[in-house]
Design an enzyme around this catalytic site. Structure first.
Site, short mmCIF file in Angstrom:
data_model
loop_
_atom_site.label_atom_id
_atom_site.label_comp_id
_atom_site.label_asym_id
_atom_site.label_seq_id
_atom_site.Cartn_x
_atom_site.Cartn_y
_atom_site.Cartn_z
N HIS A 1 18.70 12.70 -36.41
CA HIS A 1 18.86 13.05 -35.00
C HIS A 1 19.70 14.30 -34.79
O HIS A 1 19.40 15.10 -33.92
CB HIS A 1 19.32 11.87 -34.14
CG HIS A 1 20.71 11.40 -34.38
ND1 HIS A 1 20.97 10.18 -34.93
CD2 HIS A 1 21.89 11.98 -34.14
CE1 HIS A 1 22.28 10.03 -35.01
NE2 HIS A 1 22.85 11.10 -34.54
N GLU B 1 17.98 -8.35 -25.84
CA GLU B 1 19.00 -7.70 -26.68
C GLU B 1 19.54 -8.63 -27.75
O GLU B 1 20.49 -8.31 -28.45
CB GLU B 1 20.13 -7.12 -25.81
CG GLU B 1 20.72 -8.07 -24.82
CD GLU B 1 21.76 -7.43 -23.90
OE1 GLU B 1 22.26 -6.34 -24.16
OE2 GLU B 1 22.09 -8.09 -22.89
N ASP C 1 22.55 -3.66 -28.41
CA ASP C 1 22.86 -4.98 -28.95
C ASP C 1 21.76 -5.48 -29.87
O ASP C 1 22.04 -6.08 -30.90
CB ASP C 1 23.07 -5.98 -27.79
CG ASP C 1 24.48 -5.86 -27.22
OD1 ASP C 1 25.41 -5.65 -28.01
OD2 ASP C 1 24.63 -5.95 -25.99
N CYS D 1 16.58 0.43 -22.40
CA CYS D 1 17.77 1.03 -21.78
C CYS D 1 18.90 1.28 -22.76
O CYS D 1 19.99 1.67 -22.37
CB CYS D 1 18.27 0.17 -20.62
SG CYS D 1 19.06 -1.34 -21.17
C1 PEP Z 1 22.25 -2.62 -24.76
O1 PEP Z 1 22.73 -3.59 -25.34
O2 PEP Z 1 21.40 -1.86 -25.27
C2 PEP Z 1 22.69 -2.29 -23.39
C3 PEP Z 1 22.13 -1.31 -22.71
O3 PEP Z 1 23.72 -3.01 -22.88
P1 PEP Z 1 25.26 -2.58 -23.11
O4 PEP Z 1 25.23 -1.26 -23.80
O5 PEP Z 1 25.87 -2.53 -21.75
O6 PEP Z 1 25.72 -3.71 -23.96
MG MG Z 2 23.97 -5.01 -24.24
#
Ligand code: PEP
Ligand code: MG
Length: 589
Positions: free
Chosen positions: A193, A442, A466, A513
């Site tokens: 990356h 996740e 996660d 996300c």
């Molecule tokens: C994730 O786990 O990818 C996520 C977006 O949640 P967080 O980063 O808030 O744990």
């Molecule tokens: Mg998360």
């Protein structure tokens, strides 16, 4: 003068004063001028005062609710705040080294924590946690005062070169590349990356320097030669002049684009880019970056530093309503509180502070009573939030999302509470619209049962941060294994494909996300896996838009199909790099 040699991964020459970014602690270290020193010192003092009154307030509240014994914890924190070991030492670092206050606090904390480590006393060991808490609060208040890394960068007089221990896509995305002429990092061999990113930005880059972030003092003059892999610290005037003559003008600069409309791949596949945000104040930057909606609102951050009744239904309703209204009809997905069991022992408002202080990997590194489990264990808090969300949904397209789901039963139980929350509102005479209810994928058990969960949810959002760590059993905070945190691990890619297929089969939308989506190479691969919706930190959106427009979904589907037959991360990386490079050459030619 000192010369280091690493691996040149993106050609060209960059010269400038050094901006040093240390990701490990998520703190930027940068030089400040003589005026800047006074500014940083008064910011530090303001942060101390603000921290003081917050701690006083918490102590009073706890004394009233739980008695003086528990409140004494905060006496200890107040003492630490006033002790020269932290703020006094940080002020000295600002003055002597002419660096920003946030970095100085981190330095003072590291030094003090080392002293605590050396003392063989369990009581003092426990106090180390308090010390971290106090330093975290100070840093939080400093950030509130001065804005994010991007704002700070605007303070720099001249364009600079970035020196970092490592560069993750989300940090890269936050930076203003019109002011950064090139970068050099400790980490990275031919790390996919970093190399791809540098080339995509058109900035000279050298990686794999091992300790460049420690060797370069903030503000030192640096030359980066991305061709030879040389980094020169404090060069002679003659060398500097010669390098200036060869300096590259960056091919691209990542700046917020003026356009924000519909987006599609080179071959016409529509792609949706949403923003991950933590506060409704982030809306302008999300929209400015071209976000088409909010894909993840981390609601737990709303509790940070607020008054004790912040979590009351009306307060929450106003926050969510404001968020939805500010997005002017664009979709907003709000995740219910993702706080964890460690935080349960403390009042909720303070609990969320932890989430803010801990670096991302650390705070998501817990597999206890968190996410939807927390909600089910604390139905009163959960239903208060659900009522506030349902009420806010009357003002715009709001979606509710449950985090950290690991079974169908949890979704059903959470939906039962949602139904109760709805009925409570109806009995108060409040009309509630239909609200889509989704879940975050996740946890591996959720990914494996995606086809069952898809019948229970209106949408999926894959939280790769996660999902990767739990699938690979890699604690990102443990240095000994953190290099095994591999988004390109075949297990991760297979799970992603499985989740996407389950969603498609049930006809529900699915988005990604996690941080994975903001890495250009991985974003291309995700498109190849059939994913079309992504949510990321606002700063990453302009780059992602460009990547999307330069991607052929058809080509990436072919690439992804082959990738899913490969056995090792290395093979996958190499194959991907080769394919993308072919495409780059093809599109330039
Ligand atoms: C994730 O786990 O990818 C996520 C977006 O949640 P967080 O980063 O808030 O744990
Ligand atoms: Mg998360």
């Amino acid at each position: 003068m000192e010369r280091l040699t690493g691996i040149g991964v993106s050609p060209g020459v960059a010269v400038g004063p050094a901006l040093v970014a240390i990701q490990r602690t998520q703190v930027l270290r940068f030089p400040v001028g003589p005026d800047g020193v006074a500014r940083e010192l008064s910011a530090l003092e303001r942060a101390r005062q603000r921290s003081h009154s917050q701690l006083e307030q918490i102590r009073r509240r706890i004394a009233a609710a739980r008695g003086a014994d528990l409140a004494a914890i905060f006496d200890a924190q107040l003492l630490m705040l006033d002790d020269p070991i932290l703020v006094g030492r940080a002020a000295a670092v600002v003055r002597n080294e002419r660096v920003n206050a946030e970095w100085a606090v981190q330095r003072a904390l590291d030094e003090a924590a080392a002293v605590f480590d050396d003392i063989d006393d369990p009581y003092l060991h426990e106090r180390k946690g308090d010390l971290h808490d106090v330093a975290g609060r100070l840093r939080m208040n400093l950030r509130e005062d001065k804005g994010g890394a991007r704002d700070r960068l605007q303070d720099l007089d001249a364009p600079c070169v970035l020196i970092a221990d490592e560069l993750t896509p989300s940090v890269v995305a936050q930076l203003d590349w019109t002011r950064i002429k090139g970068f050099a990092t400790d980490a990275g061999s031919r790390t996919y990356h970093t190399a791809i990113l540098a080339r995509s930005l058109g900035v000279p880059a050298v990686v794999g320097l091992h300790d460049v972030s420690r060797r370069v003092p903030p503000g030192a003059s640096v030359i980066i030669d991305g061709e030879t892999g040389d980094v020169v610290i404090d060069p002679t005037p003659a060398l500097w002049q010669e390098a200036e003559g060869r300096a590259t003008v960056s091919r691209f600069a990542i700046v917020a684009p003026e356009e924000s409309g519909p987006l599609q791949t080179m071959d016409g596949h529509p792609i949706v880019l949403h923003a991950n945000i933590e506060r409704s104040d982030d809306v302008p930057s999300a929209l400015g970056a071209g976000a088409q909606g909010i894909g993840l609102y981390r609601s737990e951050f709303m509790l940070v530093g607020g008054p004790p009744d912040m979590a009351a239904e009306d307060e929450q309703y106003h926050v969510y309503r404001q968020l939805v209204e500010r997005m002017e009809g664009r979709p907003v997905t709000i995740r219910t509180f993702d706080v964890d069991e460690r935080q349960l022992a403390r009042p909720l408002v303070d609990a969320a502070l932890d989430a803010r202080w801990f670096p991302e990997p650390q705070r998501s590194g817990h597999a206890g009573l968190r996410g939807v489990r927390f909600g089910l264990a604390q139905p009163r808090i959960f239903k208060t939030q659900l009522r506030a969300l349902l009420r806010a949904a009357a003002h715009g397209p709001l979606r509710i999302m449950f985090p950290f789901v690991s079974s169908v039963q949890e979704v059903r139980d959470a939906r039962t509470l949602l139904l109760e929350a709805r009925q409570e509102l109806t009995s108060r005479g409040i009309a509630v619209p239909e609200v889509p209810v989704g879940i975050m994928i996740e946890v591996p058990s959720a990914a494996f049962t995606a086809s069952l969960l898809a019948r229970e949810a209106d949408f999926f959002t894959i939280g790769t941060n996660d999902l990767i760590q739990y699938t690979l059993a890699v604690d990102r905070t443990d240095d000994r294994v953190s290099n095994r945190y591999e988004p390109l691990h075949p297990a991760v890619l297979r799970l992603l494909r499985q989740v996407r297929r389950a969603a498609t089969h049930e006809g529900i939308p699915v988005s990604v996300c996690g941080e994975m989506a903001s890495d250009p190479l991985l974003l291309k691969l995700l498109i190849g896996c059939g994913l079309r919706e992504f949510s990321m930190t606002p700063g990453a959106i302009p780059m992602a838009r460009r990547v999307v427009r330069e991607t052929s979904a058809r080509q990436m589907v072919r690439v992804a199909t082959r990738v899913l037959t490969l056995g090792t991360v290395e093979e996958i990386e190499r194959y991907l790099e080769d394919e993308i490079a072919k495409n780059e050459v093809g599109s330039e030619g």
